[in-house]
Enzyme design. Structure first.
Site, PDB file in Angstrom:
ATOM      1  N   SER A   1      -7.099   0.251  -7.645  1.00 52.54           N
ATOM      2  CA  SER A   1      -6.513   0.689  -6.378  1.00 52.54           C
ATOM      3  C   SER A   1      -7.527   1.119  -5.332  1.00 52.54           C
ATOM      4  CB  SER A   1      -5.544   1.833  -6.643  1.00 52.54           C
ATOM      5  OG  SER A   1      -6.207   2.895  -7.293  1.00 52.54           O
TER       6      SER A   1
ATOM      7  N   HIS B   1      -0.529  -2.118  -8.853  1.00 57.58           N
ATOM      8  CA  HIS B   1      -0.980  -2.639  -7.550  1.00 57.58           C
ATOM      9  C   HIS B   1      -1.021  -4.158  -7.539  1.00 57.58           C
ATOM     10  CE1 HIS B   1      -1.999   0.891  -5.128  1.00 57.58           C
ATOM     11  NE2 HIS B   1      -2.381   1.485  -6.237  1.00 57.58           N
TER      12      HIS B   1
ATOM     13  N   LYS C   1       5.979   0.661  -5.603  1.00 55.99           N
ATOM     14  CA  LYS C   1       5.032   0.065  -4.647  1.00 55.99           C
ATOM     15  C   LYS C   1       5.644  -1.212  -4.055  1.00 55.99           C
ATOM     16  CE  LYS C   1       0.965   2.476  -6.186  1.00 55.99           C
ATOM     17  NZ  LYS C   1       0.774   3.031  -7.540  1.00 55.99           N
TER      18      LYS C   1
END
Ligand SMILES: *Cc1c(COP(=O)(O)O)cnc(C)c1O
Length: 415
Positions: free
Chosen positions: A190, A218, A249
């Site tokens: 990240s 991610h 996310k």
């Protein structure tokens, strides 16, 4: 009065120390849905400002997508607001099972179990499947929630240098005496936006009889040709034993996480995963929204393709403007400033210019590697990115760092 002055002052002193060191985190309040354009107050209580958001994990722009909101409303109407239970008592609805099936399909695994968050998935999974006869071998840059999960597990712990396959191989040789060897990595890291070498990792796992754990928070939804994640990008779908990821996310951005992988491991988590057993079920409204997200991204790769184009545009633009970015192919694009104070001043200048991005410095990133982490979204249009590029260029000019090398910037501002 059970909170005497001397105790209050213990914390007061520590908080003052954070302020003095300049690492006290101030929150900014957003007054709009999560989008490319947001209304922000910073500091809270000051005037509201229209900003372009360059720091959300809203990679696919689905956090406020009308179809997701509609599905969430329908979930709310048909299944209610809350379950008031953990999963194994009376907190499992049909839609929880459906979402688990759909995630299994999407990730290309054998089975999936939902957790309240990916932080919880990581907190529960290691302890549920490993014992003191086993060893966990983690990349040194894994996410904080993995570090915490490993702490809760009685298995031996070891690490390898970030993405260093020779070092990982040494560690696998060293631990041949253990019952289970589990290699642990993030799929997409990240802070730097680089991808784990999962093809090489799987090769080593096969050679040294180890299992592979990947946290793809991610990456899920947009990395790989059809957005399935880092394992798709690296050509190892079906070969990752444990994948954890978040719904918080790219996959709608609300909350929730999961462990997906070998069916016995998933079943072990259902029997023994403590955050699964002892924390409330994912709310029906979130489950319905997540199902709509999977519908959208399973039908077409339009959004991840647009994200890829936006990322290419942004990486090229920053480089041509003379800023230093970390190379890579993910929509996490760190603009390197090296000096902590410069990263804060740069972010402030951007904010005044209508661009919302945050400066990171030690201890979030190593000393001397302060940066502004920018994140692209399929919700960005080119006009957003052009405006952001102009603001980054102006700030670069203001601080005299355009076209400068790393050493020149460090000479000007210090580490
Ligand atoms: C964001 C993130 C998490 C936490 O996810 P939540 O669902 O918000 O708890 C875990 N691991 C990684 C790698 C992350 O980036």
């Amino acid at each position: 009065m059970s909170y005497p002055q001397d105790i209050r002052s213990i914390y007061g002193t520590q908080l003052d120390e954070l302020r003095k060191q300049g690492i006290f985190k101030e929150e900014r309040a957003i007054f709009s849905p999560q989008n490319a354009d947001i209304e922000v107050e910073f500091p809270i209580g000051s005037a509201q400002k229209k900003e372009i958001n360059m720091c959300a994990n809203n990679y696919l722009g689905l956090s406020s997508h009308p179809d997701v909101i509609k599905a969430a409303h329908e979930g709310l109407d048909s299944r209610g607001y809350g379950m008031s239970s953990v999963r194994f008592i009376c907190g499992t609805q049909d839609i929880h099972k459906t979402l688990e099936h759909r995630l299994t399909e999407f990730l290309g695994t054998e089975d999936t179990i939902l957790f309240p968050s990916c932080m919880d998935a990581n907190a529960g999974v290691f302890e549920a499947v490993l014992t003191e006869q086993d060893v966990m071998i983690a990349d040194r840059l894994v996410h904080a929630s993995i570090v915490d999960g490993m702490r809760l597990c009685k298995a031996h712990q070891d690490t390898y240098k970030h993405s260093d396959m020779a070092h990982l191989e040494d560690k696998l040789k060293l631990h041949q005496d253990k019952r289970v060897r589990l290699i642990i990595t993030d799929g997409s890291f990240s802070m730097d936006g680089d991808l784990a070498k999962l093809d090489k990792i799987v090769e080593l796992a096969e050679k040294y009889n180890a299992m592979v754990f990947v946290d793809d928070s991610h990456a899920s939804g947009f990395i790989g040709k059809t957005g399935r994640g880092t394992h798709e990008h690296c050509g190892v779908v079906g070969k990752i034993d444990i994948i954890t990821t978040t719904l918080g996310k790219a996959l709608g951005g609300a909350s929730g996480g999961c462990v997906s992988g070998r069916k016995e491991i998933v079943e072990m988590c259902r029997q023994k995963g403590r955050p699964y057993l002892f924390s409330n079920t994912v709310a029906p409204v979130v489950v319905s929204g997540a199902l709509a997200v999977l519908d959208i991204i399973s039908k077409t790769t339009e959004r991840r393709d647009k994200l890829e184009r936006n990322t290419a545009f942004w990486r090229k633009g920053l480089t041509e403007a003379g800023l230093i970015i970390k190379d890579g192919e993910t929509p996490i694009v760190p603009v390197m400033l090296f000096n902590a104070k410069l990263s804060q001043d740069f972010a402030k200048t951007l904010y005044d210019d209508g661009i919302y991005a945050v400066g990171f410095f030690f201890p979030v990133v190593p000393k001397g590697q302060a940066r502004i982490r920018t994140q692209l979204s399929a919700g960005h249009e080119i006009h957003h990115l052009e405006k952001a590029l102009a603001a980054f260029t102006n700030a670069g000019k203001k601080f005299g760092i355009l076209g400068k090398t790393k050493q020149e910037i460090i000479d000007m501002y210090g580490m």
